[in-house]
Design an enzyme around this catalytic site. Structure first.
Site, PDB file in Angstrom:
ATOM      1  N   CYS A  86      13.557  10.661   7.033  1.00 21.19           N
ATOM      2  CA  CYS A  86      13.562  10.177   8.419  1.00 21.19           C
ATOM      3  C   CYS A  86      14.958  10.256   9.027  1.00 21.19           C
ATOM      4  O   CYS A  86      15.109  10.320  10.236  1.00 21.19           O
ATOM      5  CB  CYS A  86      13.048   8.748   8.460  1.00 21.19           C
ATOM      6  SG  CYS A  86      13.920   7.673   7.333  1.00 21.19           S
TER       7      CYS A  86
ATOM      8  N   GLU B 279       9.484   1.196  10.786  1.00 24.67           N
ATOM      9  CA  GLU B 279      10.542   2.191  10.516  1.00 24.67           C
ATOM     10  C   GLU B 279       9.880   3.546  10.674  1.00 24.67           C
ATOM     11  O   GLU B 279       9.088   3.954   9.820  1.00 24.67           O
ATOM     12  CB  GLU B 279      11.080   2.023   9.091  1.00 24.67           C
ATOM     13  CG  GLU B 279      11.740   0.688   8.813  1.00 24.67           C
ATOM     14  CD  GLU B 279      13.083   0.533   9.492  1.00 24.67           C
ATOM     15  OE1 GLU B 279      13.572   1.501  10.119  1.00 24.67           O
ATOM     16  OE2 GLU B 279      13.650  -0.568   9.400  1.00 24.67           O
TER      17      GLU B 279
ATOM     18  N   GLU C 234       9.969  16.024  15.240  1.00 29.79           N
ATOM     19  CA  GLU C 234      10.387  15.796  13.863  1.00 29.79           C
ATOM     20  C   GLU C 234       9.686  16.833  12.984  1.00 29.79           C
ATOM     21  O   GLU C 234       8.462  16.860  12.924  1.00 29.79           O
ATOM     22  CB  GLU C 234       9.998  14.382  13.423  1.00 29.79           C
ATOM     23  CG  GLU C 234      10.488  14.063  12.033  1.00 29.79           C
ATOM     24  CD  GLU C 234      10.113  12.661  11.582  1.00 29.79           C
ATOM     25  OE1 GLU C 234       8.955  12.271  11.778  1.00 29.79           O
ATOM     26  OE2 GLU C 234      10.980  11.978  11.025  1.00 29.79           O
TER      27      GLU C 234
ATOM     28  N   LYS D 224       0.844  -1.200   0.000  1.00 33.43           N
ATOM     29  CA  LYS D 224       0.000   0.000   0.000  1.00 33.43           C
ATOM     30  C   LYS D 224       0.884   1.256   0.000  1.00 33.43           C
ATOM     31  O   LYS D 224       1.468   1.614   1.013  1.00 33.43           O
ATOM     32  CB  LYS D 224      -0.917   0.037   1.227  1.00 33.43           C
ATOM     33  CG  LYS D 224      -2.048   1.044   1.006  1.00 33.43           C
ATOM     34  CD  LYS D 224      -2.603   1.645   2.254  1.00 33.43           C
ATOM     35  CE  LYS D 224      -1.846   2.818   2.772  1.00 33.43           C
ATOM     36  NZ  LYS D 224      -1.755   3.976   1.875  1.00 33.43           N
TER      37      LYS D 224
ATOM     38  N   GLY E  30       6.722   4.971   8.301  1.00 32.90           N
ATOM     39  CA  GLY E  30       5.902   6.176   8.404  1.00 32.90           C
ATOM     40  C   GLY E  30       6.139   6.840   9.737  1.00 32.90           C
ATOM     41  O   GLY E  30       7.173   6.633  10.380  1.00 32.90           O
ATOM     42  N   SER E  31       5.161   7.603  10.164  1.00 32.81           N
ATOM     43  CA  SER E  31       5.345   8.391  11.381  1.00 32.81           C
ATOM     44  C   SER E  31       5.241   7.507  12.630  1.00 32.81           C
ATOM     45  O   SER E  31       4.581   6.463  12.617  1.00 32.81           O
ATOM     46  CB  SER E  31       4.288   9.481  11.433  1.00 32.81           C
ATOM     47  OG  SER E  31       3.012   8.894  11.411  1.00 32.81           O
ATOM     48  N   THR E  32       5.860   7.972  13.691  1.00 33.31           N
ATOM     49  CA  THR E  32       5.818   7.229  14.955  1.00 33.31           C
ATOM     50  C   THR E  32       4.374   7.128  15.460  1.00 33.31           C
ATOM     51  O   THR E  32       3.953   6.091  15.979  1.00 33.31           O
ATOM     52  CB  THR E  32       6.750   7.903  15.985  1.00 33.31           C
ATOM     53  OG1 THR E  32       8.094   7.765  15.501  1.00 33.31           O
ATOM     54  CG2 THR E  32       6.648   7.263  17.360  1.00 33.31           C
TER      55      THR E  32
ATOM     56  N   VAL F  17       1.467   7.005  13.708  1.00 33.57           N
ATOM     57  CA  VAL F  17       0.715   5.955  13.005  1.00 33.57           C
ATOM     58  C   VAL F  17       1.303   4.587  13.351  1.00 33.57           C
ATOM     59  O   VAL F  17       0.569   3.609  13.528  1.00 33.57           O
ATOM     60  CB  VAL F  17       0.700   6.218  11.474  1.00 33.57           C
ATOM     61  CG1 VAL F  17       0.075   5.049  10.728  1.00 33.57           C
ATOM     62  CG2 VAL F  17      -0.065   7.490  11.174  1.00 33.57           C
ATOM     63  N   GLY F  18       2.614   4.520  13.505  1.00 35.93           N
ATOM     64  CA  GLY F  18       3.269   3.256  13.864  1.00 35.93           C
ATOM     65  C   GLY F  18       2.764   2.688  15.181  1.00 35.93           C
ATOM     66  O   GLY F  18       2.586   1.470  15.315  1.00 35.93           O
TER      67      GLY F  18
END
Ligand code: NAD
Length: 457
Positions: A265, A231, A358, A156, A209-211, A213-214
């Protein structure tokens, strides 16, 4: 069933680049079913034949490299020279992992009564969710090892940059990858990504992706005990000691934070400079920053393009408010496009918002320090731990500091972070697991232990 239209925007012009059907949860279900059906034959393929297929995919990508480079430059707004380097890495990544099927070695372990052996088994259907900043290159870091290990894949891409992933599927199928082995679903994260994470037939999620959403993905994956590789974000430190080659460190610092317009990143967005070298470092840095060529991504001379979207520009702008000390800025074009000039904030404290969060844009915070101990303390004072650099002519100190920094990837007298053949990933809230190099394969296989009795016990 597709869920409306996905309008793909070119960030340098703000014009529509393409319109696609926007995938929904049903499309994810269909892709997972296709991947599930394709799995038994793909895993059963002789290792040498799996290698040959991956090599053919690499050849197909190479034949269409110019087309892919233009897509990436236009859709992600990255300088064409950078896009060329990324597509070269995509091809290299498929070639590197084409060598893996015949090297997925197990062990034999001495035991009583028989023979004990281990196998690296594929997981099944894996869901790969990628961001917009390096669309195809990050896809390749996941797709190539996942397929090499015998899994089938649903990929995706980010909604903002789906075009190169769609082309990857076409090129791979034309190169001989069997139908259903790689399936691309272009739709929103909150619908398609979420469905992949929840789907009972998906064995693993590899996410970049972002922390934020992770965190949600880790929680969602827990319901079905899916394996996860994450990651995530970073706030990496570029630590420059007074005994470093200051000219080299200052010349290299801008691309380490303004590369990809700071949407990286690994961006070294905290530049830590030993106080006694601050003045000479800052004057060399200013010269380098003012000379960055910001403009049309398709112009070969361009070094920095626009940000990905108006929303991203708004977020980045919020870090350059009136109360922060702007030391100097580079240039940016006027007119359409999500432009933002390279910006250096100095002197900053590590407690300032621009030093803690970030930014994901071309904004660097310069933080002075006194001595090795303070450098390490400041560099480690963050929730992140992805990348970083140490600049010093004292080799012992450089290695000591590199070992002391809580980060997954670090370079000495260099700002490089990523190579196809070496592991990449984060400490702390920058992630879990490793991509690239030999380590990635461990994350796309499970170990099976087989005991074979040979003396009747
Ligand atoms: P993002 O987290 O918003 O989105 C990443 C992907 O996740 C997209 O495909 C998105 O559609 C999908 N997604 C969004 N919500 C989801 C949900 N609820 N469930 C499942 N999937 C969902 O990140 P972004 O804005 O596209 O990318 C920027 C971030 O990525 C930055 O934080 C950056 O540091 C990070 N990043 C990390 C690495 C790394 O290797 N560590 C590399 C590149 C980017």
């Amino acid at each position: 069933m597709s869920d409306g239209t996905l309008e793909v925007i070119e960030p340098a012009t703000e014009l529509t680049l393409d319109r696609l059907p926007r995938a929904g949860a049903d499309d994810v279900d269909r892709a997972v079913a296709a991947a599930r059906e394709a799995f038994p034959a793909w895993r059963a393929l002789a290792p040498g034949d799996r290698s040959a297929t991956l090599r053919a995919v690499a050849d197909g990508l190479e034949r269409e490299a110019d087309h892919l480079i233009r897509i990436e430059a236009r859709n992600a707004g990255k300088p064409i020279g950078d896009a060329r380097g990324e597509i070269a890495m995509v091809i290299e990544c498929f070639r590197y992992y084409a060598g893996a099927p015949e090297r997925l070695l197990g062990q034999t372990i001495p035991v009583a009564g028989g023979v004990d052996m281990t196998f690296r088994e594929p997981l099944g259907v894996v869901g790969l969710i990628v961001p917009w900043n390096f669309p195809l290159v990050i896809s390749s870091w996941k797709v190539a090892p996942a397929l090499a290990a015998g899994n089938t894949v649903v990929l995706k891409p980010a909604e903002l940059t789906p075009l190169s992933a769609i082309e990857l599927e076409r090129i791979a199928v034309e190169a001989g990858l069997p139908a259903g082995v790689l399936n691309v679903v272009a739709g929103p994260g909150s619908i398609c990504g979420k469905r992949l994470v929840e789907h009972p037939d998906v064995a693993k999620i590899a996410f970049t992706g972002s922390t934020e959403v992770g965190r949600g993905i880790a929680a969602g994956a827990a319901a079905t005990i899916k394996r996860v590789t994450l990651e995530l974000g970073g706030k990496s430190a570029n630590v420059i000691f007074a005994d470093a080659d200051l000219e080299a460190a200052a010349a290299a610092a801008p691309s380490a934070v303004f590369g990809n317009a700071g949407q990286d990143c690994c961006a070294r967005s905290r530049i830590l400079v030993e106080r006694s070298a601050l003045d000479s470092f800052m004057s060399a840095l200013e010269e380098a920053v003012r000379s960055i060529r910001v403009g049309d991504p398709l112009d070969e001379a361009t070094e920095m393009g626009p940000l990905i979207s108006a929303g991203q520009r708004e977020t980045v702008s919020s870090f350059v408010s009136e109360d922060v000390p702007v030391a100097f800025r580079g240039s940016a074009p006027d007119g359409p496009g999500f432009w933002f000039p390279p910006t250096v904030l100095a002197p900053m404290s590590n407690d300032d918002r621009a030093s803690r969060e970030e930014i994901f844009g071309p904004v660097a915070a310069v933080i002075p320090f006194d001595g090795e101990e303070e450098a390490v303390r400041i560099a480690n004072d963050t929730i992140y731990g992805l990348s970083g650099s140490v600049w010093s002519r004292d080799g012992e100190r450089a290695l000591r500091v590199a070992r002391a920094l809580e980060t997954g990837v670090i370079s000495i007298n260099s700002n490089s972070s990523v190579r196809v053949s070496t592991p990449f990933g984060g400490f702390k809230q920058s992630g879990v697991g490793r991509e690239l190099g030999p380590d990635a394969l461990e994350h796309y296989t499970d170990v099976k232990n087989v005991y074979y009795a040979i003396d009747g016990s």
